[in-house]
Design a protein around this motif. Structure first.
Motif, short mmCIF file in Angstrom:
data_model
loop_
_atom_site.label_atom_id
_atom_site.label_comp_id
_atom_site.label_asym_id
_atom_site.label_seq_id
_atom_site.Cartn_x
_atom_site.Cartn_y
_atom_site.Cartn_z
N LEU A 269 0.70 -1.19 0.18
CA LEU A 269 -0.01 0.17 0.03
C LEU A 269 0.81 1.42 -0.11
O LEU A 269 1.69 1.66 0.91
CB LEU A 269 -1.11 -0.04 1.19
CG LEU A 269 -1.84 1.34 1.48
CD1 LEU A 269 -2.84 1.19 0.12
CD2 LEU A 269 -2.52 1.30 2.78
N THR A 270 0.78 2.12 -0.87
CA THR A 270 1.23 3.46 -1.06
C THR A 270 0.25 4.50 -1.37
O THR A 270 -0.85 4.28 -2.17
CB THR A 270 2.46 3.28 -2.35
OG1 THR A 270 3.34 2.36 -2.04
CG2 THR A 270 3.04 4.80 -2.21
N LEU A 271 0.38 5.53 -0.52
CA LEU A 271 -0.83 6.65 -0.70
C LEU A 271 -0.45 7.67 -1.17
O LEU A 271 0.99 8.06 -1.38
CB LEU A 271 -1.28 6.80 0.74
CG LEU A 271 -1.92 5.63 1.52
CD1 LEU A 271 -2.24 6.06 2.98
CD2 LEU A 271 -3.18 4.87 0.73
N SER B 241 5.27 -2.67 21.30
CA SER B 241 5.93 -2.55 19.82
C SER B 241 4.70 -2.07 18.96
O SER B 241 3.67 -2.34 18.89
CB SER B 241 6.41 -3.83 19.44
OG SER B 241 7.19 -4.34 20.38
N ILE B 242 5.37 -1.38 17.78
CA ILE B 242 4.77 -1.12 16.64
C ILE B 242 4.61 -2.50 15.78
O ILE B 242 5.71 -3.06 15.54
CB ILE B 242 5.45 0.15 15.88
CG1 ILE B 242 5.58 1.18 16.64
CG2 ILE B 242 5.02 0.19 14.43
CD1 ILE B 242 6.47 2.27 16.16
N ASP C 200 2.55 6.02 20.98
CA ASP C 200 3.81 6.91 21.38
C ASP C 200 4.85 6.90 20.56
O ASP C 200 5.55 7.89 20.11
CB ASP C 200 4.17 6.46 22.88
CG ASP C 200 2.86 6.63 23.93
OD1 ASP C 200 2.10 7.44 23.76
OD2 ASP C 200 2.86 5.67 24.96
N LYS C 201 5.43 5.60 20.32
CA LYS C 201 6.40 5.19 19.44
C LYS C 201 6.42 6.03 18.13
O LYS C 201 7.20 6.37 17.39
CB LYS C 201 6.93 3.85 19.36
CG LYS C 201 7.25 3.40 20.82
CD LYS C 201 7.59 1.95 20.88
CE LYS C 201 8.16 1.37 22.18
NZ LYS C 201 8.20 0.00 22.41
N ILE C 202 5.20 5.71 17.36
CA ILE C 202 4.86 6.23 16.08
C ILE C 202 4.89 7.67 16.15
O ILE C 202 5.39 8.35 15.49
CB ILE C 202 3.56 5.74 15.39
CG1 ILE C 202 3.51 4.33 15.24
CG2 ILE C 202 3.09 6.40 14.25
CD1 ILE C 202 2.19 3.33 14.85
N ALA C 203 4.23 8.45 17.03
CA ALA C 203 4.15 9.88 17.14
C ALA C 203 5.49 10.30 17.25
O ALA C 203 6.08 11.40 16.70
CB ALA C 203 3.44 10.07 18.73
N SER D 169 5.06 -0.67 10.63
CA SER D 169 6.28 0.20 10.35
C SER D 169 6.77 0.19 8.83
O SER D 169 7.11 1.18 8.33
CB SER D 169 7.48 -0.79 11.12
OG SER D 169 7.19 -0.57 12.42
N ALA D 170 6.45 -1.05 8.17
CA ALA D 170 6.82 -1.14 6.81
C ALA D 170 5.85 -0.09 5.95
O ALA D 170 6.54 0.68 5.09
CB ALA D 170 6.58 -2.48 6.31
N PHE D 171 4.53 -0.13 6.49
CA PHE D 171 3.78 1.06 5.91
C PHE D 171 4.10 2.48 6.03
O PHE D 171 4.23 3.18 5.13
CB PHE D 171 2.31 0.84 6.26
CG PHE D 171 1.45 1.87 5.97
CD1 PHE D 171 0.94 1.91 4.64
CD2 PHE D 171 0.82 3.03 6.91
CE1 PHE D 171 -0.01 2.97 4.29
CE2 PHE D 171 0.17 3.90 6.43
CZ PHE D 171 -0.38 3.93 5.33
N LEU D 172 4.48 2.72 7.26
CA LEU D 172 5.06 4.14 7.34
C LEU D 172 6.32 4.35 6.85
O LEU D 172 6.52 5.69 6.47
CB LEU D 172 5.11 4.37 8.93
CG LEU D 172 3.89 4.40 9.72
CD1 LEU D 172 3.98 4.18 11.32
CD2 LEU D 172 3.03 5.82 9.57
N ASP D 173 7.32 3.42 6.69
CA ASP D 173 8.43 3.88 5.80
C ASP D 173 8.19 4.38 4.30
O ASP D 173 8.65 5.04 3.86
CB ASP D 173 9.39 2.40 5.86
CG ASP D 173 10.18 2.18 7.17
OD1 ASP D 173 9.81 3.01 8.10
OD2 ASP D 173 10.29 0.88 7.23
#
Length: 119
Positions: free
Chosen positions: A29-31, A46-47, A83-86, A52-56
């Motif tokens: 998925l790429t947006l 954990s994320i 928290d970690k994503i933010a 994590s791969a999507f956010l990369d």
């Protein structure tokens, strides 16, 4: 749009209460437009790897994160993925939701989405 990841069904239930275009995280998925991310916390804070791969690939368009967790895991682990994503992606943590949440949670998410994502 709201992009979500659900493992146990709790996040899927949460997004079913929202009025928005819904897209589930997928490997490729790429947006090309802004979104609100709703995810679960994996393990003890954990994320999830697929998130994590999507956010990369897609972090630049993320306008905030909502996280589902379970308060039974204690304050350190509860919703820690949010928290970690933010922190890692410099996005606001909109809300931590205990398991499936409630109508107050859904209303807060919907309001944020309408004011800050779909503008």
């Amino acid at each position: 749009m709201i992009v979500f990841a659900s493992r146990t069904g709790n996040v899927r239930y949460i997004v079913s209460k929202l009025q928005a275009e819904l897209v589930e995280v997928a490997d490729d998925l790429t947006l090309d437009k802004p979104y609100l991310l709703i995810t679960y916390t994996d393990g003890f804070g954990s994320i999830p790897a697929k998130v994590s791969a999507f956010l990369d690939r897609n972090a630049a368009l993320c306008k905030g994160v909502v996280v589902s967790g379970n308060t039974n895991f204690g304050n350190t682990a509860y919703g820690a993925a949010g928290d970690k994503i933010a922190e890692a992606y410099n996005v606001p943590l909109i809300r931590k939701i205990d398991v499936r949440g409630n109508s107050t949670d859904y209303e807060a998410i919907q309001n944020y989405y309408e004011k800050s994502v779909i503008m």
